[in-house]
Write a protein that holds these residues in place. Structure first.
Motif: not given
Ligand code: BEZ
Length: 219
Positions: A17, A19, A22-24, A26-27, A66, A68, A96-97, A99
């Motif tokens: 991404s 950012h 990203i591990q979904i 964990d995000f 959050k 995404l 925001y990130p 993907v």
């Protein structure tokens, strides 16, 4: 929407991404998330949508949500595109990130593929799909729009409010409900239970069937 749908656990993908990786799961952490896809970078409707979503970021943040974004182009393209998005929507900052999904693995796994859209090399493109994910990592709500119809961010905030309230109390939100308006008591709650659960009281609508299922209360 065949494939991943409401009630399913969102796959715990490792995605690239704007950012970084990203591990979904964990995000999402212990909060809520809205994951929304866009057909492609540098397209008109998407450019308006991403800017508006950035303007709503604080409202989502206040609700513990959050954001995404997902668009298939690569990160370099996303970073260039963000300059256009911010120029078009004054006051927005895309924090925001977003993907990147050049292989389309993310949109396939998240059930965001548009059956009618392909890029110039015949690869799939995303629809305007949007999943609201709860703290248990399960999909609470999905909407699916075609590329030609932009989404309404007021509606996304409204449904998040409904989902969060109905996850805490045995209530549901009626047609066109807005925060602050009366809600209905879930049919699974008996009148006896409702008296204890809703000490503020409730109104039962008198219907021709005489069945007492339409009960409004303030929360
Ligand atoms: C758009 O974002 O404007 C768009 C993208 C793909 C097809 C049609 C419209």
């Amino acid at each position: 929407m065949p494939g991943l749908t409401i009630g399913d656990t969102i796959p715990d993908l490792l995605v690239d991404s704007t950012h970084g990786p990203i591990q979904i799961h964990d995000f999402i952490g212990d909060g809520w998330a809205v994951i929304f896809s866009h057909p492609a970078d540098f397209t008109p409707v998407c450019t308006t949508e991403l800017g508006k979503i950035a303007l709503y970021a604080e409202e989502f943040g206040e609700r513990g949500v959050k954001l995404l974004g997902v668009s298939c182009d690569d990160v370099v393209s996303h970073v260039e595109w963000i300059k256009d998005i911010e120029a078009y929507t004054p006051g927005c900052n895309v924090r925001y990130p977003i993907v990147a999904d050049p292989d389309r693995e993310v949109i396939r796994q998240l059930n965001m593929v548009d059956p009618d859209q392909k890029d110039s090399s015949g690869l799939e493109l995303p629809s305007r799909a949007l999943h609201v994910i709860g703290p248990d990592k399960r999909i609470k709500l999905s909407i699916l729009y075609p590329a030609t119809t932009g989404r309404n961010m007021d509606e996304v905030v409204r449904v998040v409010e409904s989902l969060q309230k109905t996850s805490k109390l045995k209530i549901a939100t009626p047609v066109n409900w807005k925060p602050g308006e009366k809600v209905v008591i879930s049919p699974s709650v008996s009148n006896e239970e409702a008296k204890g659960m809703f000490p503020q009281g409730y109104d039962t609508v008198d219907l021709p069937s005489k069945k007492e299922y339409l009960r409004f209360t303030n929360i």
